[in-house]
Design an enzyme around this catalytic site. Structure first.
Site, PDB file in Angstrom:
ATOM      1  CB  SER B 159      35.526  45.540  36.015  1.00 18.43           C
ATOM      2  OG  SER B 159      35.985  46.224  34.804  1.00 18.43           O
ATOM      3  NE  ARG B 229      41.530  37.931  27.678  1.00 15.25           N
ATOM      4  CZ  ARG B 229      40.943  37.999  29.026  1.00 15.25           C
ATOM      5  NH1 ARG B 229      39.810  39.015  28.978  1.00 15.25           N
ATOM      6  NH2 ARG B 229      41.033  37.268  29.914  1.00 15.25           N
ATOM      7  CG  ASP B 325      42.146  49.497  38.386  1.00 11.12           C
ATOM      8  OD1 ASP B 325      42.144  49.993  37.477  1.00 11.12           O
ATOM      9  OD2 ASP B 325      40.977  49.060  38.875  1.00 11.12           O
ATOM     10  CG  HIS B 358      40.849  46.689  36.276  1.00  6.83           C
ATOM     11  ND1 HIS B 358      39.908  47.495  37.093  1.00  6.83           N
ATOM     12  CD2 HIS B 358      39.828  46.049  35.312  1.00  6.83           C
ATOM     13  CE1 HIS B 358      38.569  47.198  36.715  1.00  6.83           C
ATOM     14  NE2 HIS B 358      38.464  46.454  35.760  1.00  6.83           N
ATOM     15  CG  ASP B 359      42.885  41.074  35.974  1.00  6.55           C
ATOM     16  OD1 ASP B 359      41.790  41.601  35.611  1.00  6.55           O
ATOM     17  OD2 ASP B 359      43.480  40.430  34.874  1.00  6.55           O
TER      18      ASP B 359
END
Lengths: 206, 389
Positions: B159, B229, B325, B358-359
């Site tokens: 990232s 968040r 992602d 993405h994680d």
């Protein structure tokens, strides 16, 4: 301690013999990276690979080879001219959408191009079509017409003609039988076109 | 939503190292300001070899920090890259020294808006200069110089860490042997800038933000930061991952409440993510670091010609993306690969099949770990580092 590599497939061995040591090479459609690994180990070649299948790419990179997930039809255009000494296309030309452009790009990117492909002019293929009236299924071309990845099959004479059109010179050629043993015939002649199951050609820009 | 006030942990209480950089020569920031002296907090795992040729710099993502492979000093949770960093793992700390520094603008010991401005004796707040990915990397370079490392064996990160790994390769090509940008991009997309803006607006809309001056006024914009968040967290996942984890399951109840409590598990999960985040992160840091990512645009720095950024590079690259992602999709990563090809650079590119979004680079993805380990082993061999023990 380096682990020994498995022996190279016979047709890949013949390609490997054409490569000068310490050269830069791009293997298009490199599969599991067998040729790249062999050349890295035995000829100190600075090799890169391109492969369509994710499984193949992951296997290559996991083995420390420099390989990208990519497609000969779309990704060769990115490379600058003369980036490599050799660009290899082994048993893949007939599966590309645009063999003409692929060959042009190979000749542009590399000082030499090496192409191997199954010969659709082999007598067994001709025989099958003539007497059985069916699309040929042979050991080299083992898929049925409806699920073959080979969408642009050609004969050796077709390939020679394509090279002429693209403006590349065939420096060297080897005609192979079904067991990848070199035949005595001139690799671009009528006999090769009838008796060779595969051909390997070393090309350069004309 | 009730949230606890964040403890402002002074860097001196954190494990790891802290060094003062930027003196006598300050760090010239892209915004024109000279910064220095300033503290940088970093952590190391494994030992440097005699010729200091085995250092791997790990660059952390937006909300992470230098605690790569140990329990987090504030949350107690395992290190964020425990999966791949450690003895015998892909980044093998028996063979390499792994270094990770808290980024410029961060809030875990490196100078950032929460630290004290030496000129005023007060927290920087919004007086802190706007920083860029380039500034972060220049600060890391100062740290690497301070450590006496002439060439890093490898720079890697996911990232925002991928952005730094690319920036390193472009700015200091002779000083890194390999670069592994993971789930990254050469520029931040409009969609990603848009998501960041939502997060920043949530923080700034919190009455406790006080124009960024909340520390002096003794309050903390926890609600705004928690919402930022929550919004961000959604972008790190995928629809499939969310559905598998929560579906439409209800949270501790038999039926719908016909109200605005967290009826659904996914709501409860997001609220929890928001609440725990504010315990370890600073709202102004979130503004500054998201801004740095928004400003990142490597092609623009080379007249739109990204290949020029990599001309003549001898660094070996391995670009990795994940199929699900959508924040840093394969197409963005492939654009980097195309540019590297156009520069005839030595590049590997792998798209890892994963439905975790993405994680995925932070999660247990065996195929990813295998590729990472294989690439690093290959590089180590070419770099003359000891074969795997």
């Amino acid at each position: 301690m380096t682990t020994p590599l498995p022996p190279l497939r016979a047709d890949l061995s013949l390609i490997a013999e054409m490569i000068e040591p310490k050269s830069r090479l791009l293997d298009v459609g490199c599969g599991d990276g067998a040729l790249l690994a062999w050349l890295d180990r035995h000829k100190d070649v600075d090799g890169r690979g391109m492969e369509l299948s994710m499984g193949g790419v992951n296997a290559c990179v996991s083995n420390g080879l420099s390989v990208i997930q990519g497609d000969a039809d779309t990704d060769l255009k990115d490379y600058p001219s003369d980036a490599f000494d050799y660009v290899v296309l082994s048993q893949t030309l007939q599966a590309t959408r645009n063999p003409h452009t692929v060959l042009e790009d190979m000749a542009r990117i590399g000082r030499h191009a090496i192409v191997s492909f199954p010969n659709f002019g082999h007598w067994r293929v001709r025989f099958g079509l003539m007497f059985r009236g069916r699309m040929p299924v042979t050991e080299t071309l083992s898929a049925q017409w409806y699920d073959t990845p080979n969408i642009h099959l050609c004969t050796i004479r077709d390939f020679v003609e394509l090279c002429r059109e693209v403006g590349v010179v065939i420096e060297r050629g080897i005609a192979l039988d079904g067991l990848a043993r070199p035949l005595a015939h001139a690799a671009t002649g009528r006999r090769a076109n009838l008796f060779a199951e595969n051909g390997i050609y070393l090309l350069r820009r004309g | 939503m009730s949230v606890r006030h964040a403890p402002s942990a002074p860097a001196t209480n954190l494990p790891g190292h802290q060094v003062v950089l930027g003196e006598p020569e300050p760090l010239r920031l892209d915004c024109g300001i000279a910064l220095g002296p300033f503290p940088v907090a970093y952590q190391t795992y494994g030992e440097l070899n005699a010729d200091k040729s085995n250092a791997i710099l790990v660059c952390h993502a937006l909300t992470l920090d230098q605690f790569v492979a140990e329990d987090h000093p504030i949350t107690g949770k395992p290190g964020w890259w425990d999966m791949v960093v450690g003895p015998g793992k892909a980044l093998d700390t028996d063979r390499f020294q792994v270094i990770c520094a808290n980024v410029l603008g961060g809030c875990m010991g490196t100078v950032g808006p929460k630290e004290i401005n030496p000129e005023t004796g007060e927290p920087w707040g919004l007086d802190f200069p706007v920083i860029t990915i380039g500034d972060m990397v220049r600060a890391q370079k100062m740290l690497v110089d301070h450590l006496g490392i002439e060439q890093l064996f490898c720079v890697t990160g996911g990232s925002m860490g991928a952005m730094q790994a690319l920036e390193w390769a472009v700015r200091y090509p002779g000083q890194i042997f390999a670069s592994i940008p993971i789930a990254g991009a050469a520029r931040h997309t409009a969609q990603n800038i848009a998501f960041h803006e939502v997060g920043r607006q949530a923080i700034m809309a919190d009455p406790d933000w006080r124009g960024g001056d909340y520390m002096r006024q003794g309050v903390i914009p926890n609600r705004g930061l928690a919402v930022a968040r929550m919004a961000g967290h959604i972008t790190y996942l995928s629809e499939v991952a969310l559905h598998r984890k929560f579906g439409r399951n209800l949270q501790d109840r038999e039926g719908l409440s016909y109200g605005f409590d967290a009826d659904f598990q996914v709501e409860s999960y997001l609220r929890h993510q928001g609440m725990t985040f504010v315990e370890r992160f600073d709202a102004n840091s979130y503004l500054y670091i998201t801004r740095a990512m928004d400003y990142f645009d490597l092609p623009a720095e080379f007249d739109g010609q990204l290949p020029r950024a990599f001309e003549g590079t001898e660094t070996r690259f391995c670009v990795i993306s994940f199929t699900s992602d959508w924040l840093f999709p394969t197409s963005e990563n492939r654009a980097v690969v195309h540019a590297l090809n156009a520069a005839a650079a030595n590049v590997s590119f792998v798209e890892v099949e994963s439905d975790k979004g993405h994680d995925a680079f932070l999660l247990d993805e065996p195929e990813f770990a295998k590729v990472l380990a294989g690439f690093i082993d290959g590089c180590a061999e070419h770099h003359g580092l000891n074969a795997k023990r």
